[in-house]
Design a protein around this motif. Structure first.
Motif, PDB file in Angstrom:
ATOM      1  N   ASN A   1       0.828  -1.206   0.000  1.00 46.08           N
ATOM      2  CA  ASN A   1       0.000   0.000   0.000  1.00 46.08           C
ATOM      3  C   ASN A   1       0.866   1.261   0.000  1.00 46.08           C
ATOM      4  OD1 ASN A   1      -2.275   1.629   0.127  1.00 46.08           O
ATOM      5  ND2 ASN A   1      -2.452   1.472   2.346  1.00 46.08           N
ATOM      6  N   THR A   2       1.918   1.265  -0.817  1.00 47.29           N
ATOM      7  CA  THR A   2       2.774   2.445  -0.893  1.00 47.29           C
ATOM      8  C   THR A   2       2.078   3.540  -1.708  1.00 47.29           C
ATOM      9  OG1 THR A   2       3.862   1.457  -2.811  1.00 47.29           O
ATOM     10  CG2 THR A   2       4.938   1.171  -0.685  1.00 47.29           C
ATOM     11  N   PRO A   3       2.318   4.804  -1.419  1.00 47.76           N
ATOM     12  CA  PRO A   3       3.265   5.327  -0.430  1.00 47.76           C
ATOM     13  C   PRO A   3       2.701   5.467   0.970  1.00 47.76           C
ATOM     14  CG  PRO A   3       2.349   7.124  -1.664  1.00 47.76           C
ATOM     15  CD  PRO A   3       1.742   5.872  -2.251  1.00 47.76           C
ATOM     16  N   THR A   4       1.428   5.081   1.171  1.00 46.72           N
ATOM     17  CA  THR A   4       0.819   5.233   2.489  1.00 46.72           C
ATOM     18  C   THR A   4       1.512   4.392   3.545  1.00 46.72           C
ATOM     19  OG1 THR A   4      -1.308   5.656   1.430  1.00 46.72           O
ATOM     20  CG2 THR A   4      -1.348   5.069   3.767  1.00 46.72           C
ATOM     21  N   SER A   5       1.774   3.121   3.213  1.00 47.29           N
ATOM     22  CA  SER A   5       2.447   2.220   4.137  1.00 47.29           C
ATOM     23  C   SER A   5       3.052   1.083   3.333  1.00 47.29           C
ATOM     24  CB  SER A   5       1.463   1.666   5.173  1.00 47.29           C
ATOM     25  OG  SER A   5       0.629   0.683   4.582  1.00 47.29           O
ATOM     26  N   LEU A   6       3.782   0.223   4.028  1.00 49.35           N
ATOM     27  CA  LEU A   6       4.334  -0.965   3.378  1.00 49.35           C
ATOM     28  C   LEU A   6       3.452  -2.193   3.601  1.00 49.35           C
ATOM     29  CD1 LEU A   6       8.164  -0.573   4.105  1.00 49.35           C
ATOM     30  CD2 LEU A   6       6.904  -0.023   2.019  1.00 49.35           C
ATOM     31  N   ASP A   7       2.278  -1.981   4.167  1.00 44.26           N
ATOM     32  CA  ASP A   7       1.362  -3.095   4.389  1.00 44.26           C
ATOM     33  C   ASP A   7       0.919  -3.692   3.057  1.00 44.26           C
ATOM     34  OD1 ASP A   7       1.514  -2.556   7.077  1.00 44.26           O
ATOM     35  OD2 ASP A   7      -0.382  -1.435   7.145  1.00 44.26           O
ATOM     36  N   LEU A   8       0.772  -5.002   3.046  1.00 44.03           N
ATOM     37  CA  LEU A   8       0.216  -5.665   1.867  1.00 44.03           C
ATOM     38  C   LEU A   8      -1.301  -5.571   1.905  1.00 44.03           C
ATOM     39  CD1 LEU A   8       2.492  -8.807   1.626  1.00 44.03           C
ATOM     40  CD2 LEU A   8       2.174  -7.101  -0.157  1.00 44.03           C
ATOM     41  N   GLN A   9      -1.899  -5.404   0.729  1.00 43.32           N
ATOM     42  CA  GLN A   9      -3.345  -5.276   0.635  1.00 43.32           C
ATOM     43  C   GLN A   9      -3.851  -6.004  -0.600  1.00 43.32           C
ATOM     44  OE1 GLN A   9      -4.316  -1.158  -0.091  1.00 43.32           O
ATOM     45  NE2 GLN A   9      -3.193  -1.111  -2.018  1.00 43.32           N
ATOM     46  N   MET A  10      -5.129  -6.324  -0.574  1.00 40.46           N
ATOM     47  CA  MET A  10      -5.821  -6.805  -1.760  1.00 40.46           C
ATOM     48  C   MET A  10      -6.910  -5.802  -2.095  1.00 40.46           C
ATOM     49  SD  MET A  10      -6.025 -10.967  -1.393  1.00 40.46           S
ATOM     50  CE  MET A  10      -6.779 -11.089   0.228  1.00 40.46           C
ATOM     51  N   LEU A  11      -6.957  -5.378  -3.351  1.00 34.86           N
ATOM     52  CA  LEU A  11      -8.023  -4.511  -3.849  1.00 34.86           C
ATOM     53  C   LEU A  11      -8.884  -5.344  -4.786  1.00 34.86           C
ATOM     54  CD1 LEU A  11      -6.137  -1.185  -4.668  1.00 34.86           C
ATOM     55  CD2 LEU A  11      -7.443  -1.757  -2.608  1.00 34.86           C
ATOM     56  N   VAL A  12     -10.137  -5.502  -4.420  1.00 34.28           N
ATOM     57  CA  VAL A  12     -11.059  -6.332  -5.197  1.00 34.28           C
ATOM     58  C   VAL A  12     -12.020  -5.433  -5.944  1.00 34.28           C
ATOM     59  CG1 VAL A  12     -12.691  -8.251  -5.137  1.00 34.28           C
ATOM     60  CG2 VAL A  12     -10.918  -8.063  -3.364  1.00 34.28           C
ATOM     61  N   SER A  13     -12.071  -5.591  -7.255  1.00 35.09           N
ATOM     62  CA  SER A  13     -13.017  -4.860  -8.083  1.00 35.09           C
ATOM     63  C   SER A  13     -14.347  -5.605  -8.101  1.00 35.09           C
ATOM     64  CB  SER A  13     -12.472  -4.740  -9.504  1.00 35.09           C
ATOM     65  OG  SER A  13     -13.448  -4.191 -10.362  1.00 35.09           O
ATOM     66  N   VAL A  14     -15.416  -4.877  -7.810  1.00 37.98           N
ATOM     67  CA  VAL A  14     -16.769  -5.442  -7.847  1.00 37.98           C
ATOM     68  C   VAL A  14     -17.573  -4.669  -8.887  1.00 37.98           C
ATOM     69  CG1 VAL A  14     -18.893  -5.870  -6.545  1.00 37.98           C
ATOM     70  CG2 VAL A  14     -16.666  -6.122  -5.426  1.00 37.98           C
ATOM     71  N   ALA A  15     -18.297  -5.377  -9.728  1.00 39.69           N
ATOM     72  CA  ALA A  15     -19.060  -4.701 -10.780  1.00 39.69           C
ATOM     73  C   ALA A  15     -20.381  -5.407 -11.032  1.00 39.69           C
ATOM     74  CB  ALA A  15     -18.248  -4.657 -12.075  1.00 39.69           C
ATOM     75  N   SER A  16     -21.353  -4.621 -11.432  1.00 40.16           N
ATOM     76  CA  SER A  16     -22.606  -5.126 -11.978  1.00 40.16           C
ATOM     77  C   SER A  16     -22.772  -4.453 -13.328  1.00 40.16           C
ATOM     78  CB  SER A  16     -23.775  -4.782 -11.053  1.00 40.16           C
ATOM     79  OG  SER A  16     -24.021  -3.387 -11.062  1.00 40.16           O
ATOM     80  N   GLU A  17     -23.905  -4.647 -13.963  1.00 39.79           N
ATOM     81  CA  GLU A  17     -24.119  -3.998 -15.244  1.00 39.79           C
ATOM     82  C   GLU A  17     -24.247  -2.485 -15.112  1.00 39.79           C
ATOM     83  OE1 GLU A  17     -27.464  -5.796 -17.066  1.00 39.79           O
ATOM     84  OE2 GLU A  17     -26.402  -7.629 -17.614  1.00 39.79           O
ATOM     85  N   ARG A  18     -24.547  -2.001 -13.902  1.00 40.74           N
ATOM     86  CA  ARG A  18     -24.822  -0.578 -13.730  1.00 40.74           C
ATOM     87  C   ARG A  18     -23.906   0.136 -12.745  1.00 40.74           C
ATOM     88  NH1 ARG A  18     -29.647   0.952 -15.930  1.00 40.74           N
ATOM     89  NH2 ARG A  18     -31.052  -0.717 -16.580  1.00 40.74           N
TER      90      ARG A  18
END
Length: 206
Positions: free
Chosen positions: A172-189
């Motif tokens: 999560n740089t440059p905020t921190s060195l923590d590891l993160q997962m970013l999950v994209s969620v989508a529907s048709e709208r």
């Protein structure tokens, strides 16, 4: 001051719907690998918005583990050193440091149970300090946590009919060195991004 890797112009252009959100969270563009297949979370999100039927609902921990093992075997390092993992329907990509040349970064794609025969070089701007600060290990990744994130994100997003369409794993740089997962969620709208920790526990929705 913590160094950061430059954002790729090509990837930023593909991230029409997520550029501002990802920038606020410190997600790094690692450079354009030049591969025709999507090689970033931003590319995966753009594709998912075009085809909302592309979901990660069939992703299993065994598949993630097999992809990691294939990468380690190919690069000859266990654990392997990475700056980014991208998961989307049908493929997993790894931006991995070459153990024989620690200042070189390559993108590997795992599709249909097979790792690409040759990597695609990644241009990260030559900032070795930034590269070193963004590296993490395959040992840090829990495949069960990845699947947990896929399952938790749609509900956390509160998007009606939303499905997980892509995941980005990085520091999560440059905020921190923590590891993160970013999950994209989508529907048709609608669409959203859900941040989780490595166990898949939801941290933030934006």
């Amino acid at each position: 001051m913590r160094a950061t890797l430059p954002r790729s112009t090509a990837r930023a252009a593909a991230a029409i719907l997520l550029t501002a959100a990802l920038s606020s969270c410190g997600v790094l563009g690692i450079g354009d690998s030049g591969d025709e297949a999507p090689t970033s979370f931003q590319d995966a999100k753009a594709g998912a918005q075009a085809d909302a039927a592309t979901f990660l609902s069939d992703l299993t921990a065994e598949e993630v583990d097999a992809a990691i093992t294939a990468l380690e075997d190919r690069v000859g390092a266990s654990p392997a050193q990475l700056t980014h993992i991208t998961l989307a329907s049908g493929y997993i990509t790894f931006d991995a440091v070459d153990p024989a040349a620690p200042d070189e970064l390559n993108s590997w794609s795992y599709t249909d149970g097979e790792l690409s025969e040759e990597p695609v070089p990644v241009d990260y701007g030559g900032d070795v300090e930034a590269l070193e600060q963004n590296v993490f290990s395959t040992e840090d990744i829990d495949p069960a946590g990845v699947v947990a994130a896929v399952e938790a994100a749609p509900g956390a997003s509160e998007i009606e009919g939303g499905q997980s369409t892509g995941i980005s794993i990085s520091r999560n740089t440059p905020t921190s060195l923590d590891l993160q997962m970013l999950v994209s969620v989508a529907s048709e709208r609608d669409s959203a991004t859900v941040r989780t920790d490595l166990t898949g526990a939801v941290v933030e929705v934006f």
